[in-house]
Structures are given as structure tokens and as C-alpha cells.
Scaffold this active site. Sequence first.
Site, PDB file in Angstrom:
ATOM      1  N   GLU A  62     -16.491 -13.829 103.027  1.00 52.30           N
ATOM      2  CA  GLU A  62     -15.881 -14.087 102.785  1.00 52.30           C
ATOM      3  C   GLU A  62     -14.566 -13.541 102.427  1.00 52.30           C
ATOM      4  O   GLU A  62     -13.311 -14.043 101.892  1.00 52.30           O
ATOM      5  CB  GLU A  62     -16.330 -14.683 101.274  1.00 52.30           C
ATOM      6  CG  GLU A  62     -17.047 -15.537 100.756  1.00 52.30           C
ATOM      7  CD  GLU A  62     -16.860 -16.531 100.034  1.00 52.30           C
ATOM      8  OE1 GLU A  62     -17.055 -16.741  99.192  1.00 52.30           O
ATOM      9  OE2 GLU A  62     -18.418 -17.790 100.511  1.00 52.30           O
ATOM     10  N   HIS A  83     -23.196 -18.296 105.886  1.00 51.43           N
ATOM     11  CA  HIS A  83     -21.710 -17.493 106.256  1.00 51.43           C
ATOM     12  C   HIS A  83     -22.333 -17.251 108.109  1.00 51.43           C
ATOM     13  O   HIS A  83     -21.582 -16.844 108.201  1.00 51.43           O
ATOM     14  CB  HIS A  83     -22.366 -17.088 104.953  1.00 51.43           C
ATOM     15  CG  HIS A  83     -21.554 -16.937 104.352  1.00 51.43           C
ATOM     16  ND1 HIS A  83     -22.252 -18.288 103.550  1.00 51.43           N
ATOM     17  CD2 HIS A  83     -20.193 -17.480 103.425  1.00 51.43           C
ATOM     18  CE1 HIS A  83     -21.084 -18.889 102.658  1.00 51.43           C
ATOM     19  NE2 HIS A  83     -20.300 -17.420 102.138  1.00 51.43           N
ATOM     20  N   ASP A 123     -22.704 -28.045  99.681  1.00 51.57           N
ATOM     21  CA  ASP A 123     -23.309 -26.469  99.859  1.00 51.57           C
ATOM     22  C   ASP A 123     -22.671 -25.619  98.617  1.00 51.57           C
ATOM     23  O   ASP A 123     -22.062 -26.939  97.671  1.00 51.57           O
ATOM     24  CB  ASP A 123     -22.586 -25.911 100.792  1.00 51.57           C
ATOM     25  CG  ASP A 123     -22.596 -23.969 101.264  1.00 51.57           C
ATOM     26  OD1 ASP A 123     -24.227 -23.683 100.712  1.00 51.57           O
ATOM     27  OD2 ASP A 123     -21.815 -23.695 101.345  1.00 51.57           O
ATOM     28  N   SER A 124     -23.446 -24.483  98.814  1.00 53.66           N
ATOM     29  CA  SER A 124     -22.389 -23.588  96.848  1.00 53.66           C
ATOM     30  C   SER A 124     -20.722 -23.161  96.993  1.00 53.66           C
ATOM     31  O   SER A 124     -20.295 -22.896  95.953  1.00 53.66           O
ATOM     32  CB  SER A 124     -23.405 -22.446  97.535  1.00 53.66           C
ATOM     33  OG  SER A 124     -22.951 -21.250  98.407  1.00 53.66           O
ATOM     34  N   CYS A 139     -27.114 -25.920 102.295  1.00 50.53           N
ATOM     35  CA  CYS A 139     -26.854 -24.722 101.486  1.00 50.53           C
ATOM     36  C   CYS A 139     -28.413 -24.460 101.830  1.00 50.53           C
ATOM     37  O   CYS A 139     -29.337 -25.033 101.746  1.00 50.53           O
ATOM     38  CB  CYS A 139     -26.673 -24.664  99.970  1.00 50.53           C
ATOM     39  SG  CYS A 139     -26.900 -22.845  99.285  1.00 50.53           S
ATOM     40  N   THR A 153     -30.587 -21.991 100.425  1.00 46.56           N
ATOM     41  CA  THR A 153     -30.664 -21.754  99.161  1.00 46.56           C
ATOM     42  C   THR A 153     -31.476 -22.670  98.122  1.00 46.56           C
ATOM     43  O   THR A 153     -32.682 -23.251  97.369  1.00 46.56           O
ATOM     44  CB  THR A 153     -30.045 -20.598  98.463  1.00 46.56           C
ATOM     45  OG1 THR A 153     -29.320 -19.608  98.841  1.00 46.56           O
ATOM     46  CG2 THR A 153     -30.827 -20.185  97.128  1.00 46.56           C
ATOM     47  N   CYS A 172     -29.224 -19.088 106.416  1.00 44.59           N
ATOM     48  CA  CYS A 172     -27.998 -18.423 105.024  1.00 44.59           C
ATOM     49  C   CYS A 172     -26.787 -19.146 106.405  1.00 44.59           C
ATOM     50  O   CYS A 172     -26.147 -19.075 107.444  1.00 44.59           O
ATOM     51  CB  CYS A 172     -27.338 -17.675 104.468  1.00 44.59           C
ATOM     52  SG  CYS A 172     -25.962 -17.254 103.892  1.00 44.59           S
TER      53      CYS A 172
HETATM   54  N1  DGL Z   1     -24.521 -21.392 101.330  1.00 42.21           N
HETATM   55  C1  DGL Z   1     -25.317 -20.170 100.856  1.00 42.21           C
HETATM   56  C2  DGL Z   1     -26.519 -19.683 101.763  1.00 42.21           C
HETATM   57  O1  DGL Z   1     -26.695 -20.579 102.337  1.00 42.21           O
HETATM   58  C3  DGL Z   1     -25.272 -18.882 100.987  1.00 42.21           C
HETATM   59  C4  DGL Z   1     -23.768 -18.045  99.552  1.00 42.21           C
HETATM   60  C5  DGL Z   1     -24.463 -18.425  98.027  1.00 42.21           C
HETATM   61  O2  DGL Z   1     -25.321 -17.471  98.100  1.00 42.21           O
HETATM   62  O3  DGL Z   1     -24.185 -19.688  97.641  1.00 42.21           O
HETATM   63  O4  DGL Z   1     -27.747 -19.547 101.213  1.00 42.21           O
END
Ligand code: DGL
Length: 277
Positions: free
Chosen positions: A157, A191, A15-16, A78, A80, A189
Site C-alpha cells: 500500500e 496484495h 474485499d477489505s 479477500c 481473510t 493474500c
Molecule cells: N484483503 C486481505 C486478504 O486477502 C488483505 C488485507 C487485509 O488484511 O485486510 O487477506
Amino acid sequence: MTKEEERALPIGVFDSGIGGLTVAREIMRQMPNEKIVYFGDTARVPYGSKSRDTVLKYSQQIVRFLLEQKVKAIAVACNTASAYALPVIEKDCPVPVIGVIRPGARTAVDATRNGRIGVIGTEATVESGTYPEFIHGIAPMAQVLSRACPLFVPLVEEGLWEDPVTDEIARRYLAELMDEEIDTLILGCTHYPLIRETIGRVVGDEVTLVNPAYETARTLQELLTERGLLADHHPALGEVTQYQFFVSDMAEKFRRFANSIIPYGILSAKVINIEKY
Ligand code: DGL
């Protein structure tokens, strides 16, 4: 390598940053025998406001790192990265790769009664149009209404999971979708499942919330079963190597956050230089 040795290899999850732990948590719950190598790109987060090319480059570097760790499959946790990078990654990856978008889309199609599905995610995920594309691939007549909710990630966060500020922002973001009478909402997403209560309060009981993390773990389990890759050995209780965490920065902050999400003590997170991959 024998099939037995292959089955014992870990699953790579990336993930990011920290958000993908919601996917890792589902994999842990649904497949307690599996080992996991998790990578969170804490130095380069967020991905949600970056371009397709950048997210693809970052994701390819992470895949190279995970393959070096000898993973048997990769879960792109992730949204994205699933939207922007998965189609390229899965083409030449030597192990099976799964993203979160297709499983999330399928669950939403199963859940909707009036065919009106809402999708919330980062700007990049919404911009990519990947959720509507997959939904329409299964249900061409479905109406899909998307909304980027960029403030949700920093609110989560900051730990403001239950806070009037988060309620207020959620009301503003979700008002249009509610006016469109959606009956299903994809939490697109990593989060957002962490503020599920808040989102649920705002949209009301009539709207079904879809957490793609749950369905992703289930689909991964099916995939591993089909390929004969499901681990059959339960790691010894407390085996330190069952879950390994790597990040590109801020290991201590990651560890603290991870401990609030994952029900097992995270012993440590190791910083690696992802740029060299
Ligand atoms: N993990 C990212 C997502 O699920 C969210 C956080 C980010 O923008 O990196 O899209």
C-alpha cells in the site's frame, strides 16, 4: 426477470480494501463481457488482524449491500473473508458465492511435484487453517507449511513493490519455508500478486507461485456457464456502468491506487455507509 435480464446483471466483488482489485482485474481479463460492482471496505481495512466474528459481520453487511445492487453472483476476493466468512455466507445467499481459497488450493495441488506446499497470507488466514484444510481435502498426503506475512500489505500500500526493504522482509519471512523445501507457494493474500517479482526472486525459479485470483476468475466463469448466467452482450466501449466501484472511505486514494492496477480508467469510486447494512 427473464434469463436474458439475469445474465446481464453484474458480478459483485468485495474485499477489505484495494487488494481485491487483483481479483477484479482477472475477472475483467477473462470475462470482458461481464459487469462488475466492486466494494472495498477502505474504512475498516485491514481484516487480516481482526477476529472471525468481526470479519463475518463486515462480510455479511457487504453481501447485503451487493445484493441490493442486484448482482447475479458474488466473488469474495479477500482471502481473510474467504477463510472466516464464506462458509456462513454461502449457506443462505440467494446467488452463487465463490471465494479465493478453494481455487488457490486446487491449483497448488496440481502444481506441486514434491507434495510440499507453502502458504503465505495474513495472520487471520494462516490462523484459520483453511488453505491446509482444502489442500488436504484434495491431497491428504501433502505437507502444508504456512507463514503469516503481515508487513507485506502495508509495503504494497506504500507503493514499495520494488524496493530493497521489501526484498529484505521477504527474505526473512520466506527463509523457513525455503528450508522446508517447498516447491509451490500460494500467494494467499490479495496484495501479494503485486509483489510477485520480489517473492519470485527470493524463492527462486524452482518454486511455482500460485496466484489464486487467476484460478478464481476461471472457476467463476465455469460456474456462470453451468448456471446459464454468463453475459453474452459486450458492453459498448467506454460504457460507464460496466465497472462500478464503491468504498466505505477514502474514495480518491482508492481511485488512484485502482488506476495503477486496473488497465481501464476508473472514473470514480463512491463512498457509501456500509454500517447501515
Ligand atoms: N484483503 C486481505 C486478504 O486477502 C488483505 C488485507 C487485509 O488484511 O485486510 O487477506
